[in-house]
Design an enzyme around this catalytic site. Structure first.
Site, short mmCIF file in Angstrom:
data_model
loop_
_atom_site.label_atom_id
_atom_site.label_comp_id
_atom_site.label_asym_id
_atom_site.label_seq_id
_atom_site.Cartn_x
_atom_site.Cartn_y
_atom_site.Cartn_z
N CYS A 49 39.85 36.80 43.52
CA CYS A 49 40.97 36.23 42.56
C CYS A 49 40.24 36.38 41.13
O CYS A 49 40.70 35.66 40.56
CB CYS A 49 39.31 34.41 42.46
N CYS A 82 34.50 34.58 44.31
CA CYS A 82 35.89 35.51 45.35
C CYS A 82 36.10 36.14 44.02
O CYS A 82 36.84 36.00 43.03
CB CYS A 82 36.61 34.38 45.44
#
Length: 324
Positions: A82, A79
């Site tokens: 993230c 991700c």
């Protein structure tokens, strides 16, 4: 992905009020037990950011949340957003110096936790305060917005659950013995616990009286004011026929008492803005005693949600416009 902000007030219903009161009592008991066992002292900075998995969730998050708000960062290695958000959260955890703990959860390795929190996409940020889960935001968010959310979270932890955070010892070494901490009981703890027990038993009248007993001696007690407003609201709606109340309000827009009753139901159902808007409109369309009745009920509902909620601030501004 744009961040989706979530309110920390939540839906106002009997179960929520009982759960919040019970959580506060359990948090106080946990802190007292920790102190008796020689814990609760200063912690090293490394304790402020931790990796959590399903096996350690109860210990590292639920139990810890009785001492300090725990912010959950759901992330994954693949991700990219993230990788932008997580370093910001880690830096803020250090900067806030024990006001919250950051727990990082890899969703790839902890699918069950992801499902339990109902996460549809990452990054997703939640908090656990005194065992109560609160959604904060999903997706990337600018740092000022994150700070504002954290400040609100910390305030909720302090005012509703008595969480004052952890003491961080920057000179402490891992494994060093922590000094024993004493947690004195507040002067109204017994009365507030009696109110929680009354709520647990479904005795709303007893809860109302217990909160009033606290306020008789300490009119500024924020916990008692919040509890009283919630207990009185639940007392009013407990015997209502929701369908009839809503029909009456729709059929008679000028009936102030019908609008007040419908606003109570709106709030209990979690439709906070609808409740506030209904009463602001009622104040705008009425005069004299009717206007005062709607205005006073609106002020009572502000107490249920709390003065720091942005929806209360917006409704206060709207109310001021129609009054002046």
């Amino acid at each position: 992905m744009q961040p989706r902000n979530m309110s920390m007030s939540g839906v106002v219903d009997l179960a929520a009020v009982k759960a919040a009161g019970e959580a506060k009592v359990k948090a106080e008991q946990t802190r007292a037990e920790t102190a008796r066992q020689g814990g609760g002292g200063a912690v090293p900075p490394s304790s402020l950011v931790i990796d959590v998995d399903e096996a350690g969730f109860e210990r590292d998050v639920l139990q810890r949340s009785a001492e300090v708000p725990v912010v959950l960062d759901f992330w994954a290695e693949w991700c990219e957003p993230c990788k932008q958000l997580s370093p910001v959260l880690e830096r803020l955890a250090t900067e806030y110096n024990g006001r919250f703990v950051l727990a990082k959860i890899d969703v790839e390795a902890n699918q069950m936790l992801m499902q339990q929190f109902g996460i549809q996409g990452i990054p997703a940020v939640f908090a656990v305060v005194a065992g109560q889960a609160l959604p904060l935001f999903q997706g990337l968010a600018p740092e000022p917005q994150i700070r504002q959310t954290l400040d609100q979270l910390i305030q909720v932890g302090e005012q509703r659950f008595g969480l004052t955070g952890l003491t961080v010892d920057t000179d402490a070494e891992e494994g060093a013995p922590a000094p024993e901490a004493e947690i004195p009981a507040g002067p109204y703890d017994a009365l507030l616990e009696a109110a929680v027990q009354a709520l647990d038993a479904g005795d709303l009248g007893g809860a109302v009286q217990a909160y009033k007993n606290v306020l008789a001696d300490d009119p500024g007690n924020s916990e008692a004011k919040l509890g009283l407003a919630q207990a009185e609201l639940l007392s009013r709606v407990r015997d209502m026929d929701p369908q009839k109340v809503r029909t009456d309000a729709a059929d008679a827009p000028g009936d102030v008492q019908a609008q007040i009753a419908a606003a109570d139901l709106d709030l209990v159902g979690g439709h906070v803005e609808d409740a506030f808007g209904r009463l602001v409109d009622t104040v705008r369309l009425t005069a004299g005693d009717d206007r005062d009745a709607a205005r006073l009920r609106l002020l009572e509902l502000f107490e249920v949600i709390g003065p720091d909620d942005p929806r209360v601030s917006a409704a206060r501004t709207a109310l001021a416009r129609v009054l002046f």
